[in-house]
Design an enzyme around this catalytic site. Structure first.
Site, PDB file in Angstrom:
ATOM      1  N   HIS A  98       0.967  -1.083   0.178  1.00  0.00           N
ATOM      2  CA  HIS A  98      -0.033  -0.079  -0.028  1.00  0.00           C
ATOM      3  C   HIS A  98       0.885   1.287  -0.049  1.00  0.00           C
ATOM      4  CE1 HIS A  98       1.168  -0.512   3.986  1.00  0.00           C
ATOM      5  NE2 HIS A  98       0.712   0.600   4.484  1.00  0.00           N
ATOM      6  N   ASP A 100       0.565   5.049   1.802  1.00  0.00           N
ATOM      7  CA  ASP A 100      -0.380   5.718   3.033  1.00  0.00           C
ATOM      8  C   ASP A 100      -1.137   6.831   2.321  1.00  0.00           C
ATOM      9  OD1 ASP A 100       1.054   3.945   4.642  1.00  0.00           O
ATOM     10  OD2 ASP A 100       2.539   5.378   5.127  1.00  0.00           O
ATOM     11  N   ARG A 268       5.664   6.348  13.861  1.00  0.00           N
ATOM     12  CA  ARG A 268       5.396   7.010  12.454  1.00  0.00           C
ATOM     13  C   ARG A 268       4.968   8.287  12.395  1.00  0.00           C
ATOM     14  NH1 ARG A 268       1.481   4.305   8.139  1.00  0.00           N
ATOM     15  NH2 ARG A 268       0.419   6.192   8.545  1.00  0.00           N
TER      16      ARG A 268
HETATM   17  C1  SIN Z   1       3.108   0.962   7.641  1.00  0.00           C
HETATM   18  O1  SIN Z   1       2.390   0.690   6.846  1.00  0.00           O
HETATM   19  O2  SIN Z   1       3.214   2.217   7.960  1.00  0.00           O
HETATM   20  C2  SIN Z   1       3.933   0.265   8.622  1.00  0.00           C
HETATM   21  C3  SIN Z   1       5.592  -0.278   7.994  1.00  0.00           C
HETATM   22  C4  SIN Z   1       6.164  -0.910   9.112  1.00  0.00           C
HETATM   23  O3  SIN Z   1       5.799  -1.278  10.028  1.00  0.00           O
HETATM   24  O4  SIN Z   1       7.335  -1.467   8.412  1.00  0.00           O
END
Ligand code: SIN
Length: 277
Positions: A98, A100, A268
């Protein structure tokens, strides 16, 4: 004048930036990082176990921070999403290809993921370059895709009825906010690099505008298989303090879920983007 940053390419996309302290980046280094971000699409850093305040301060130098409406945040830091999997949990966050925020009218510029705790083995993240994916299509297919737009949504992932939300209880929430859809060109031009990028993704794209889901599926499946050919991808192995900063406009990512029984915690921060076309 500070010396040029040391960078090592990670193959199809991504580069590892060495010998840098992200809590003390000069304006000149920031310009070098911005150029590298446009060129390599993902920046990787090691040994950056910085405090949340420093993580936020560095991210803010790239744009406004997006407060994620679905993720549980790090206690005391609403602008930092917690991406966690506990030893007793089976599902992980982001364990599918995906990009984001493609379901937003103005998708995010990028996401900066800082590893706080990683499993002894596993938990790598895969990245795919959507500019490489576009460039390696035939000119006939490129021309056809340039005329298409696609509908993206968060409903089937973050909405009340989404099976994923049941599995992610406590880690993701606020399903009521999963009400918006967005229509974007299937091929966008990256605002900084000028490269064309495939802008559909398996996580959030529903169908081509004016096409049914059924009609869209064969072509979307073809594009998805094409995009994740190994020649378009790279794989990042984390250590505590590693950071991956990816460009949501021209990459996909996939968090591998191969570390059951151990804990992984990432922080994040997502940076707002500008309209895409
Ligand atoms: C995410 O999709 O933001 C998570 C990516 C990850 O945890 O490596």
């Amino acid at each position: 004048m500070s010396k040029a940053l040391q960078m090592t390419s990670k193959g199809a996309l991504g580069c590892l930036v060495k010998d840098i302290d992200l809590a003390q980046v000069s304006d000149e280094q920031l310009q070098q990082l911005k150029a590298a971000f446009a060129e390599h699409e993902v920046l990787f850093f090691e040994n950056q176990s910085m405090a949340p305040e420093a993580h936020l301060a560095f991210a803010s130098r790239w744009g406004d921070i997006n407060i994620n409406r679905f993720f549980t945040h790090v206690e005391g830091y609403p602008a930092i999403a917690q991406v966690v999997k506990e030893p007793q949990q089976q599902g992980n966050i982001g364990g599918y290809w995906h990009t984001d925020h493609s379901y937003d009218q103005v998708p995010a510029l990028g996401s900066m993921l800082l590893a706080r705790q990683v499993p002894p083995t596993g938990g790598d993240t895969l990245f795919a370059s959507c500019t490489k994916a576009f460039a390696s299509l035939s000119t006939g297919m490129q021309q056809m895709l340039l005329s298409l737009r696609a509908v993206h949504s968060s409903r089937h992932v973050f909405g009340e009825q989404a099976p994923y939300m049941g599995e992610m209880k406590g880690r993701l929430g606020n399903s009521d906010a999963a009400k918006q859809d967005a229509v974007h060109p299937v091929i966008i031009t990256h605002p900084e690099s000028g490269r064309k990028a495939l802008y559909v993704n398996p996580g959030f794209t529903l169908h081509f505008e004016g096409w049914t889901t059924e009609e869209s599926k064969p072509l979307l499946d073809y594009l998805y298989a094409h995009a994740v050919q190994l020649e378009h991808t790279t794989r990042f192995q984390w250590a505590p303090g590693s950071i991956a900063f990816w460009d949501n406009r021209c990459t996909w990512h996939y968090a591998l879920n191969d570390y059951h029984g151990t804990r992984r915690e990432m922080h994040r921060i997502t940076i707002e983007g500008s309209p895409i076309s």
